[in-house]
Design a protein around this motif. Structure first.
Motif, PDB file in Angstrom:
ATOM      1  N   TYR A 110       0.835  -1.202   0.000  1.00 21.89           N
ATOM      2  CA  TYR A 110       0.000   0.000   0.000  1.00 21.89           C
ATOM      3  C   TYR A 110       0.872   1.256   0.000  1.00 21.89           C
ATOM      4  O   TYR A 110       0.619   2.206  -0.744  1.00 21.89           O
ATOM      5  CB  TYR A 110      -0.921  -0.017   1.220  1.00 21.89           C
ATOM      6  N   ASP A 111       1.901   1.258   0.843  1.00 25.14           N
ATOM      7  CA  ASP A 111       2.802   2.412   0.916  1.00 25.14           C
ATOM      8  C   ASP A 111       3.519   2.650  -0.409  1.00 25.14           C
ATOM      9  O   ASP A 111       3.728   3.796  -0.822  1.00 25.14           O
ATOM     10  CB  ASP A 111       3.831   2.220   2.039  1.00 25.14           C
ATOM     11  N   GLN A 165       1.049   4.294  -2.780  1.00 22.04           N
ATOM     12  CA  GLN A 165       0.835   5.689  -2.393  1.00 22.04           C
ATOM     13  C   GLN A 165       2.021   6.561  -2.812  1.00 22.04           C
ATOM     14  O   GLN A 165       1.843   7.653  -3.362  1.00 22.04           O
ATOM     15  CB  GLN A 165       0.624   5.784  -0.889  1.00 22.04           C
ATOM     16  N   LEU A 225      -9.041   4.944  -5.185  1.00 24.89           N
ATOM     17  CA  LEU A 225      -7.752   5.342  -5.747  1.00 24.89           C
ATOM     18  C   LEU A 225      -7.512   4.743  -7.132  1.00 24.89           C
ATOM     19  O   LEU A 225      -6.626   5.201  -7.849  1.00 24.89           O
ATOM     20  CB  LEU A 225      -6.621   4.949  -4.800  1.00 24.89           C
ATOM     21  N   ILE A 280      -4.827  11.048   0.672  1.00 20.75           N
ATOM     22  CA  ILE A 280      -4.135  10.708  -0.574  1.00 20.75           C
ATOM     23  C   ILE A 280      -4.830  11.387  -1.741  1.00 20.75           C
ATOM     24  O   ILE A 280      -4.197  11.975  -2.624  1.00 20.75           O
ATOM     25  CB  ILE A 280      -4.082   9.181  -0.782  1.00 20.75           C
TER      26      ILE A 280
END
Length: 229
Positions: free
Chosen positions: A25-26, A29, A71, A172
């Motif tokens: 996930y990081d 992002q 997203l 985000i």
């Protein structure tokens, strides 16, 4: 009384799996914020695996969360589209931000220590003064960090994990909008920081109504700048 089985490694396996998901996930992002993934871009799963340096299994575990958070959009047989920054997306993201951050400043009025607020005030006034004396791209980047950190400090101080998670997911989208439309400039930074100082001063005075009005005005101003472009 039950005793732990020394040979039972299921807990460790779960923690390892969770850390892998967080890392994936990081990475996604960061790719968004670095511009390596662009709003509206369409990619295949293979493209994302290569770009993020993930296994196909890790990516497939990640996709439902990213789609749920708005997203990206998985298009069967066509690929994966990174979220598009359009007026409905901007309206939705800022409406969510308004609801969350109004609650955040009310919590800050109640419990945030003066020293934290005064340090934030110092950071903001320092950037404004330096920008007036000698504007530069490096100083604007530093100001962007101060801007982001200010909101993060307020949110984290709530110690409300559900609120923090909701804020992080929406932030985000907000940061993508900023990068695409309202990146801080020599003109916009003083106005944005002026809004922040109004919020800080209202919290320091422990005035719930003024604090709520100040954060709402700040978010409306940011939304109007984003939607004007």
């Amino acid at each position: 009384m039950a005793h732990a089985n020394p040979g039972d490694t299921s807990g460790g396996a779960r923690r390892s799996f969770t850390s892998v998901k967080k890392l994936a996930y990081d990475k996604f992002q960061q790719a968004l914020l670095d511009g390596n993934l662009r709003p509206g871009q369409v990619l295949s799963q293979k493209d994302l695996v290569v770009l993020l340096n993930l296994s196909i299994g890790a990516l497939r575990e990640l996709l439902p969360r990213l789609e749920a958070e708005g997203l990206l959009h998985v298009m069967p047989q066509r690929g994966i589209q990174i979220t598009v920054i359009d007026l409905p997306m901007i309206r939705d993201a800022f409406q969510m931000r308004m609801a969350l951050e109004r609650e955040v400043v009310l919590a800050a009025v109640k419990s945030m220590p003066d020293e934290i607020l005064l340090e934030q005030r110092r950071l903001h006034t320092d950037i404004i003064e330096r920008l007036g004396a000698n504007p530069s791209a490096q100083l604007l980047a530093e100001g962007q960090d101060v801007d982001t950190n200010f909101h993060d400090v307020l949110v984290t101080a709530t110690d409300n994990e559900l609120l923090i998670q909701a804020y992080n997911a929406n932030s985000i989208r907000i940061r993508l909008i900023k990068l695409d439309r309202i990146k801080l400039s020599e003109t916009t930074l003083p106005a944005a920081f002026g809004d922040h100082l109004a919020v800080i001063d209202a919290i320091l005075s422990r005035d719930r109504l003024r604090a709520a009005e100040a954060i709402e005005a700040h978010i409306r101003n940011a939304r109007e700048r984003a939607m004007a472009l």
